[in-house]
Every structure is written in structure tokens, then in C-alpha cells.
Design a protein around this motif. Structure first.
Motif, PDB file in Angstrom:
ATOM      1  N   ASP A  96      27.442 -47.590  11.184  1.00 26.88           N
ATOM      2  CA  ASP A  96      27.271 -46.914   9.886  1.00 26.88           C
ATOM      3  C   ASP A  96      27.270 -45.395  10.063  1.00 26.88           C
ATOM      4  N   GLU A  97      26.646 -44.934  11.138  1.00 30.51           N
ATOM      5  CA  GLU A  97      26.610 -43.499  11.426  1.00 30.51           C
ATOM      6  C   GLU A  97      28.009 -42.969  11.716  1.00 30.51           C
ATOM      7  N   ILE A  98      28.804 -43.729  12.453  1.00 33.05           N
ATOM      8  CA  ILE A  98      30.184 -43.325  12.747  1.00 33.05           C
ATOM      9  C   ILE A  98      30.996 -43.267  11.455  1.00 33.05           C
ATOM     10  N   ALA A  99      30.828 -44.258  10.580  1.00 34.29           N
ATOM     11  CA  ALA A  99      31.556 -44.278   9.304  1.00 34.29           C
ATOM     12  C   ALA A  99      31.148 -43.087   8.432  1.00 34.29           C
ATOM     13  N   ARG A 100      29.857 -42.775   8.407  1.00 34.57           N
ATOM     14  CA  ARG A 100      29.367 -41.640   7.612  1.00 34.57           C
ATOM     15  C   ARG A 100      29.956 -40.327   8.160  1.00 34.57           C
ATOM     16  N   TYR A 101      29.977 -40.186   9.481  1.00 27.49           N
ATOM     17  CA  TYR A 101      30.543 -38.988  10.097  1.00 27.49           C
ATOM     18  C   TYR A 101      32.033 -38.853   9.749  1.00 27.49           C
ATOM     19  N   ALA A 102      32.776 -39.946   9.840  1.00 24.20           N
ATOM     20  CA  ALA A 102      34.214 -39.916   9.531  1.00 24.20           C
ATOM     21  C   ALA A 102      34.429 -39.481   8.084  1.00 24.20           C
ATOM     22  N   LYS A 103      33.606 -39.995   7.184  1.00 25.19           N
ATOM     23  CA  LYS A 103      33.728 -39.637   5.768  1.00 25.19           C
ATOM     24  C   LYS A 103      33.445 -38.145   5.575  1.00 25.19           C
ATOM     25  N   GLU A 104      32.414 -37.627   6.251  1.00 22.89           N
ATOM     26  CA  GLU A 104      32.080 -36.206   6.156  1.00 22.89           C
ATOM     27  C   GLU A 104      33.221 -35.335   6.672  1.00 22.89           C
ATOM     28  N   GLN A 105      33.966 -35.833   7.658  1.00 24.99           N
ATOM     29  CA  GLN A 105      35.086 -35.085   8.231  1.00 24.99           C
ATOM     30  C   GLN A 105      36.363 -35.221   7.408  1.00 24.99           C
ATOM     31  N   GLY A 106      36.316 -36.006   6.331  1.00 23.35           N
ATOM     32  CA  GLY A 106      37.472 -36.160   5.453  1.00 23.35           C
ATOM     33  C   GLY A 106      38.436 -37.254   5.851  1.00 23.35           C
ATOM     34  N   ALA A 107      38.039 -38.131   6.763  1.00 23.89           N
ATOM     35  CA  ALA A 107      38.925 -39.228   7.176  1.00 23.89           C
ATOM     36  C   ALA A 107      39.032 -40.252   6.052  1.00 23.89           C
ATOM     37  N   ALA A 108      40.197 -40.844   5.920  1.00 18.71           N
ATOM     38  CA  ALA A 108      40.386 -41.912   4.935  1.00 18.71           C
ATOM     39  C   ALA A 108      39.511 -43.104   5.322  1.00 18.71           C
ATOM     40  N   PRO A 109      39.015 -43.847   4.337  1.00 11.55           N
ATOM     41  CA  PRO A 109      38.150 -44.987   4.643  1.00 11.55           C
ATOM     42  C   PRO A 109      38.800 -46.028   5.549  1.00 11.55           C
ATOM     43  N   ASP A 110      40.122 -46.146   5.486  1.00 10.60           N
ATOM     44  CA  ASP A 110      40.815 -47.138   6.294  1.00 10.60           C
ATOM     45  C   ASP A 110      41.485 -46.521   7.527  1.00 10.60           C
ATOM     46  N   ALA A 111      41.115 -45.287   7.877  1.00  6.31           N
ATOM     47  CA  ALA A 111      41.699 -44.625   9.048  1.00  6.31           C
ATOM     48  C   ALA A 111      41.319 -45.391  10.309  1.00  6.31           C
ATOM     49  N   PRO A 112      42.283 -45.590  11.213  1.00  7.82           N
ATOM     50  CA  PRO A 112      41.977 -46.346  12.433  1.00  7.82           C
ATOM     51  C   PRO A 112      40.992 -45.599  13.328  1.00  7.82           C
ATOM     52  N   GLN A 113      40.127 -46.378  13.952  1.00  4.31           N
ATOM     53  CA  GLN A 113      39.141 -45.813  14.866  1.00  4.31           C
ATOM     54  C   GLN A 113      39.035 -46.709  16.081  1.00  4.31           C
ATOM     55  N   ILE A 114      38.774 -46.090  17.210  1.00  6.43           N
ATOM     56  CA  ILE A 114      38.557 -46.823  18.456  1.00  6.43           C
ATOM     57  C   ILE A 114      37.158 -46.452  18.938  1.00  6.43           C
ATOM     58  N   ILE A 115      36.370 -47.458  19.274  1.00  7.23           N
ATOM     59  CA  ILE A 115      35.036 -47.216  19.795  1.00  7.23           C
ATOM     60  C   ILE A 115      34.977 -47.797  21.201  1.00  7.23           C
ATOM     61  N   LEU A 116      34.714 -46.934  22.172  1.00  6.84           N
ATOM     62  CA  LEU A 116      34.633 -47.349  23.569  1.00  6.84           C
ATOM     63  C   LEU A 116      33.178 -47.352  24.015  1.00  6.84           C
ATOM     64  N   LYS A 117      32.814 -48.374  24.766  1.00  9.76           N
ATOM     65  CA  LYS A 117      31.462 -48.464  25.314  1.00  9.76           C
ATOM     66  C   LYS A 117      31.488 -47.964  26.752  1.00  9.76           C
ATOM     67  N   ARG A 118      30.533 -47.094  27.069  1.00  9.30           N
ATOM     68  CA  ARG A 118      30.421 -46.575  28.432  1.00  9.30           C
ATOM     69  C   ARG A 118      29.021 -46.902  28.950  1.00  9.30           C
ATOM     70  N   ASN A 119      28.965 -47.447  30.149  1.00 13.90           N
ATOM     71  CA  ASN A 119      27.694 -47.856  30.749  1.00 13.90           C
ATOM     72  C   ASN A 119      26.926 -48.835  29.864  1.00 13.90           C
ATOM     73  N   ALA A 120      27.673 -49.714  29.202  1.00 11.26           N
ATOM     74  CA  ALA A 120      27.052 -50.693  28.307  1.00 11.26           C
ATOM     75  C   ALA A 120      26.288 -51.728  29.119  1.00 11.26           C
ATOM     76  N   PRO A 121      25.162 -52.199  28.579  1.00 10.50           N
ATOM     77  CA  PRO A 121      24.423 -53.250  29.284  1.00 10.50           C
ATOM     78  C   PRO A 121      25.259 -54.524  29.339  1.00 10.50           C
ATOM     79  N   ASN A 122      25.082 -55.285  30.390  1.00  9.28           N
ATOM     80  CA  ASN A 122      25.796 -56.542  30.545  1.00  9.28           C
ATOM     81  C   ASN A 122      25.281 -57.520  29.490  1.00  9.28           C
ATOM     82  N   GLU A 123      26.189 -58.016  28.652  1.00  8.00           N
ATOM     83  CA  GLU A 123      25.771 -58.900  27.558  1.00  8.00           C
ATOM     84  C   GLU A 123      25.144 -60.198  28.073  1.00  8.00           C
TER      85      GLU A 123
END
Length: 127
Positions: free
Chosen positions: A95-122
Motif C-alpha cells: 500500500d505504501e508503494i502504491a501511495r508513493y507511485a500515485k504521489e509521483q504521478g504514475a498511472a494506477p496501472d503502471a507496471p512495477q517490479i518489487i525485488l526482495k533482498r535478504n528476505a527471510p526463508n519462507e
């Protein structure tokens, strides 16, 4: 300036046996290629050729019609030991990433990639 400028969607550049380096435009890649090949009669064999990307076109596509590259977000889990949502992200982060994108003027359907770094082992989290 009353003259209209025309920018052909395809431009090729070629180096010829006589040392000349010329560009060839066309409405299609085939038109530009035909013009380039016809120039061999005057300038000798083509030693090298390639497509040209300029400020208006990239491989025959008008620059305003080329989609923007996706936004890339890197989530670094170093030191994070808080709760994770069902997708393995810190609770509320999408939700925070979506809010930031909206504040930056990105279209709601603009593609985004989210990468995990040092993520805990599921698997470790489910035990």
C-alpha cells in the motif's frame, strides 16, 4: 521557420568500402534497407550497417508510443523482524508503494517490479 520537418520511422547507417558513412531513411525498414543496398553501386560493398535510434524513433516506433519502463522497488529485509503479509512483504508495504507511485504521478496501472533482498526463508517462517 515555416517548413515542416519529417522524421522517418526507420533510419539505417552504413559504412561503405570507399570510406563513406551514410544514413538511409524509410517509412519501413525494408525501404531504408533497399536504399542502403542501392548505394553500393556508388560506394562499394557495405562493411557495416545498423539501425539508428534518434530522439524521435526507436526501431520504427515513435518515442511517445513506447511504454515507460516499469518502476523497480527493492525491499531490503536486513534487520527487519516484523510481521509479513500473505505475499511475504512487510505488512502495509504494498500500500505504501502504491501511495508513493500515485504521489509521483504514475498511472494506477503502471507496471512495477518489487525485488526482495535478504528476505527471510519462507520455509523457516512456517515452522
Amino acid at each position: 521557420m515555416d517548413e515542416t520537418e519529417f522524421f522517418a520511422p526507420w533510419r539505417l547507417v552504413a559504412a561503405f568500402a570507399d570510406g563513406s558513412r551514410l544514413t538511409f531513411d524509410g517509412l519501413t525498414e525494408e525501404q531504408a534497407k533497399d536504399a542502403m543496398e542501392a548505394a553500393q553501386e556508388e560506394h562499394g560493398d557495405i562493411g557495416y550497417w545498423n539501425r539508428v535510434t534518434d530522439q524521435n524513433y526507436e526501431d520504427g516506433r515513435y518515442y511517445k508510443l513506447i511504454p515507460e519502463p516499469p518502476a523497480v522497488h527493492i525491499v531490503d529485509f536486513t534487520g527487519y523482524d516484523g510481521p509479513l503479509d500473505e505475499n511475504g512483504f512487510p505488512v502495509g508495504l504494498p500500500d505504501e508503494i502504491a501511495r508513493y507511485a500515485k504521489e509521483q504521478g504514475a498511472a494506477p496501472d503502471a507496471p512495477q517490479i518489487i525485488l526482495k533482498r535478504n528476505a527471510p526463508n519462507e520455509k523457516e517462517d512456517k515452522q
